[in-house]
Design an enzyme around this catalytic site. Structure first.
Site, PDB file in Angstrom:
ATOM      1  N   LYS A 108      32.270  47.489  28.635  1.00  0.00           N
ATOM      2  CA  LYS A 108      33.483  47.757  27.852  1.00  0.00           C
ATOM      3  C   LYS A 108      33.171  47.976  26.371  1.00  0.00           C
ATOM      4  O   LYS A 108      33.987  48.537  25.652  1.00  0.00           O
ATOM      5  CB  LYS A 108      34.474  46.596  27.998  1.00  0.00           C
ATOM      6  CG  LYS A 108      35.070  46.484  29.403  1.00  0.00           C
ATOM      7  CD  LYS A 108      36.126  45.411  29.478  1.00  0.00           C
ATOM      8  CE  LYS A 108      36.684  45.257  30.887  1.00  0.00           C
ATOM      9  NZ  LYS A 108      35.780  44.521  31.796  1.00  0.00           N
TER      10      LYS A 108
ATOM     11  N   PHE B 160      43.546  38.426  32.088  1.00  0.00           N
ATOM     12  CA  PHE B 160      44.276  37.353  31.427  1.00  0.00           C
ATOM     13  C   PHE B 160      45.686  37.179  31.991  1.00  0.00           C
ATOM     14  O   PHE B 160      46.437  36.340  31.550  1.00  0.00           O
ATOM     15  CB  PHE B 160      44.244  37.433  29.901  1.00  0.00           C
ATOM     16  CG  PHE B 160      44.820  38.660  29.263  1.00  0.00           C
ATOM     17  CD1 PHE B 160      44.205  39.167  28.125  1.00  0.00           C
ATOM     18  CD2 PHE B 160      45.950  39.288  29.734  1.00  0.00           C
ATOM     19  CE1 PHE B 160      44.725  40.290  27.499  1.00  0.00           C
ATOM     20  CE2 PHE B 160      46.465  40.406  29.108  1.00  0.00           C
ATOM     21  CZ  PHE B 160      45.842  40.911  27.990  1.00  0.00           C
TER      22      PHE B 160
ATOM     23  N   CYS C 248      43.878  42.973  35.512  1.00  0.00           N
ATOM     24  CA  CYS C 248      42.562  43.483  35.133  1.00  0.00           C
ATOM     25  C   CYS C 248      41.517  43.252  36.215  1.00  0.00           C
ATOM     26  O   CYS C 248      40.368  43.674  36.071  1.00  0.00           O
ATOM     27  CB  CYS C 248      42.132  42.868  33.807  1.00  0.00           C
ATOM     28  SG  CYS C 248      43.336  43.246  32.510  1.00  0.00           S
TER      29      CYS C 248
ATOM     30  N   HIS D  55      38.329  48.982  27.751  1.00  0.00           N
ATOM     31  CA  HIS D  55      38.820  48.253  28.917  1.00  0.00           C
ATOM     32  C   HIS D  55      39.700  49.183  29.758  1.00  0.00           C
ATOM     33  O   HIS D  55      40.831  49.488  29.374  1.00  0.00           O
ATOM     34  CB  HIS D  55      39.615  47.029  28.462  1.00  0.00           C
ATOM     35  CG  HIS D  55      39.970  46.086  29.570  1.00  0.00           C
ATOM     36  ND1 HIS D  55      39.794  46.396  30.910  1.00  0.00           N
ATOM     37  CD2 HIS D  55      40.491  44.835  29.551  1.00  0.00           C
ATOM     38  CE1 HIS D  55      40.194  45.371  31.649  1.00  0.00           C
ATOM     39  NE2 HIS D  55      40.622  44.419  30.848  1.00  0.00           N
TER      40      HIS D  55
ATOM     41  N   GLU E  10      34.514  33.204  29.277  1.00  0.00           N
ATOM     42  CA  GLU E  10      33.513  33.759  30.179  1.00  0.00           C
ATOM     43  C   GLU E  10      32.191  33.011  30.010  1.00  0.00           C
ATOM     44  O   GLU E  10      31.512  32.707  30.988  1.00  0.00           O
ATOM     45  CB  GLU E  10      33.334  35.264  29.914  1.00  0.00           C
ATOM     46  CG  GLU E  10      32.511  35.941  30.987  1.00  0.00           C
ATOM     47  CD  GLU E  10      32.738  37.453  31.064  1.00  0.00           C
ATOM     48  OE1 GLU E  10      33.468  38.006  30.220  1.00  0.00           O
ATOM     49  OE2 GLU E  10      32.180  38.067  31.987  1.00  0.00           O
TER      50      GLU E  10
ATOM     51  N   HIS F 125      32.788  40.693  32.342  1.00  0.00           N
ATOM     52  CA  HIS F 125      34.131  41.216  32.058  1.00  0.00           C
ATOM     53  C   HIS F 125      34.136  41.649  30.590  1.00  0.00           C
ATOM     54  O   HIS F 125      34.559  42.746  30.282  1.00  0.00           O
ATOM     55  CB  HIS F 125      35.191  40.149  32.358  1.00  0.00           C
ATOM     56  CG  HIS F 125      36.589  40.650  32.264  1.00  0.00           C
ATOM     57  ND1 HIS F 125      37.029  41.763  32.954  1.00  0.00           N
ATOM     58  CD2 HIS F 125      37.670  40.223  31.553  1.00  0.00           C
ATOM     59  CE1 HIS F 125      38.308  41.980  32.666  1.00  0.00           C
ATOM     60  NE2 HIS F 125      38.713  41.066  31.824  1.00  0.00           N
TER      61      HIS F 125
END
Lengths: 425, 172
Positions: free
Chosen positions: A347, A411, A175, A352, A326, A315
């Site tokens: 997002k 992740f 990601c 995403h 985060e 993110h």
């Protein structure tokens, strides 16, 4: 006149072209209009049957037809659209002759079900084994699939179409991929290897297998109805991310080269940071150290202090784990100022876009700088007291923005942060 | 030599992993590590392969960018055996008949992503041991080399796309 350098003596890297396509639409104008209006691009999946699936919505790009469908073909089309917009805006080089290298973030590639089924049908058998598949594969009639499903095939197409120079780099850092593609472009220019670079990130991954895989990780939201309300970053009732498609493209140049040709400068790529998280295949290190280190690396690469950041493009996937981690990372670095810095998640509206997210959100960060307006985090109705960010809830906000931090925390253990500014720092 | 033979077209897949630790000389010396070899230069390009001769021309171009090459040197190639690229590479190799060539595909098969770092590893090992491994080729393209190699050029031309070249040298 001496060459414009940053405080570390490196060439200053600027953006002179950008393009974007997401579930909200094609192009910067359409995307920005909808993003700043708080519109969602998440919709019920119609591309394939979803009976029996827990998640039935995604941020698909349905207005770009690909027949027969493969995620790699869609990724290529999306990359084309974003790159055409970026290169046209930059007016750099001539048609089919871009004077620099290509760095492409692209999702991992594999032969997909429509093609597997075609291969199976070609065997003429109902009980299909590897011998039968090898027999029909050997004749050369499926050579196009061998090429299509090479990891480098999308980059090969772009390199040919846009005439980038040298060997194109295809990369995947999960990601964080979009951020990594931009970082490689920045570094090539700083090293003096190139005056310009084309950084593209693309993802067209919404196919049944990918959806099932993410679903098996329990990473996807199951708030299917209404789909527009599925992504709830930083809210207490968030329950996962939503897969989405899109592409972002940036033309980067040294400030010197851009100035020399009189190009319009859209923003500055002031710094890039990265740090791997090797704690677990899908979980972040509980102490947040990789995120904290990544953010600090970006600040120190840009040569600025946390006080100078006045907007964080998060993110913000909307998974319970990501948003919590985060907050831990950001609040550790930004301390008492944390609650005063606007932190919003694109997002919440586009979903995403996975491999593309870092570049899509870099484009949105630059548009935020241009318009001096911060896009909101939508679906924020139930605040999470454990995450006291100023998430710019539900409505865009006009604000003075001079330096943006855009974060990508995968992740899979890959983290990348970018710092974008209006003027050289 | 299987990989560079004219008649047997196509690659045989091989499985391999190669992991190289690359560090600056100062960094290695400071921690007392003994280097295998110096990685002097790595260059790459993308021939569009729409017309014959493009790969040969690209390899010539990359060769000219490597730096100063001594005569009677060594080449380790990851030639795949796929066509037409292997023939194009053979035409390039024909311009350097005094070089001792070794094709790793003969022993390892086409290891795809690993092919190029595998060639680098074998080059570094050969230089550190002061001897190139023996020829393994029935066509006569691979010639004996009796002197310790001080420079090895590593070549990787993908079976479909991509050309790369590196110069590995003895640490002086």
């Amino acid at each position: 006149m001496t060459a414009p350098r940053d405080k570390f003596g490196r060439p200053i890297v600027v953006v002179t072209g950008m393009g974007v396509v997401t579930s909200l639409g094609a192009g910067k104008a359409d995307n920005w209009k909808k993003l700043s209006a708080g519109e969602s691009g998440i919709r019920t999946i119609t591309r394939f049957p979803t009976e029996g699936l827990k998640t039935t919505m995604a941020g698909t790009v349905d207005f770009v037809p690909v027949e027969p469908f493969s995620s790699t073909d869609l990724s290529e089309r999306l990359a084309d659209i974003a790159t055409e917009e970026a290169v046209a805006q930059s007016a750099l080089g001539s048609k089919g002759d871009f004077p620099g290298p290509l760095f492409l973030a692209v999702a991992p590639v594999e032969v997909e079900w429509p093609q597997r089924l075609e291969l199976g049908r070609a065997t003429g058998e109902t009980d299909i084994d590897y011998d039968a598949i090898l027999r029909v594969s050997g004749g050369g009639q499926f050579t196009q699939y061998h090429r299509r499903f090479q990891f480098g095939s999308v980059a090969d197409h772009l390199a040919g179409k846009f005439g980038t120079k040298g060997s194109p780099i295809s990369l995947s850092t999960a990601c964080a991929s979009g951020g990594t593609a931009i970082q490689l472009g920045v570094e090539a220019i700083r090293r003096g290897e190139a005056d310009a670079a084309l950084c593209v990130a693309t993802d067209g991954s919404v196919n049944p297998e990918a959806l099932v895989r993410f679903s098996l990780l329990s990473a996807l939201s199951t708030h299917n109805d209404p789909p527009q309300a599925a992504v709830r970053p930083f809210a207490k009732n968030r329950d996962g991310f939503v897969m989405a498609e899109g592409a972002g493209a940036l033309v980067l140049e040294s400030l010197e080269a851009a100035t020399a040709r009189g190009a319009k400068i859209l923003g500055v790529l002031a710094g890039c940071g990265e740090l791997a998280d090797s704690f677990h295949r899908t979980r972040s290190s509980p102490d947040g150290k990789p995120i904290i280190g990544c953010v600090r690396n970006a600040l120190s690469d840009a040569g600025i202090c946390p006080e100078e950041i006045d907007y964080i493009n998060a993110h913000g996937t909307g998974t319970p784990e990501n948003d919590k981690m985060e907050y831990l990372g950001i609040s550790t670095v930004f301390g008492e100022r944390t609650g005063q810095i606007p932190v919003s998640s694109n997002k919440s509206m586009v979903g995403h876009t996975l491999s593309a997210a870092g570049a899509v959100e870099a484009v949105f960060s630059l548009l935020t700088l241009e318009h001096q307006r911060i896009p909101p985090t939508i679906n924020y109705d139930v605040p999470d007291p454990a995450i006291p960010f100023d998430v710019v809830p539900n409505k865009a906000r006009d604000a003075r923005v001079t330096a943006v931090m855009s974060n990508s925390f995968g992740f899979g253990g890959q983290n990348a942060s970018l710092i974008l500014t209006r003027e050289p720092v | 030599m299987v990989r560079l033979r004219r008649l047997a077209i196509g690659c045989a897949l091989g499985s391999a992993g190669a992991f190289l630790v690359i560090e600056s000389r100062a960094h290695a010396e400071a921690r007392g590590a003994k280097p295998y070899a110096r990685l002097t230069n790595v260059v790459a390009d993308l021939a569009h392969r729409s017309q014959s001769g493009e790969v040969t021309a690209t390899l010539q171009k990359l060769w000219s960018k490597l730096g100063k090459l001594e005569a009677k040197g060594t080449i380790i190639t990851g030639a795949t055996g796929a066509e037409p690229v292997t023939s194009e590479e053979r035409a390039f190799l024909g311009e350097h008949p005094d070089f001792a060539v070794r094709a790793t595909g003969t022993m390892f098969g086409h290891t795809v992503e690993t092919q190029f770092p595998l060639g680098l590893a074998l080059a570094a090992l050969s230089i550190s041991r002061g001897a190139l491994f023996p020829p393994n080729d029935s066509t006569g393209l691979e010639i004996e080399m009796s002197t310790p190699p001080s420079q090895i050029v590593v070549i990787g031309a993908g079976h479909w796309r991509g050309e790369g070249m590196a110069l590995v040298e003895a640490v002086k």
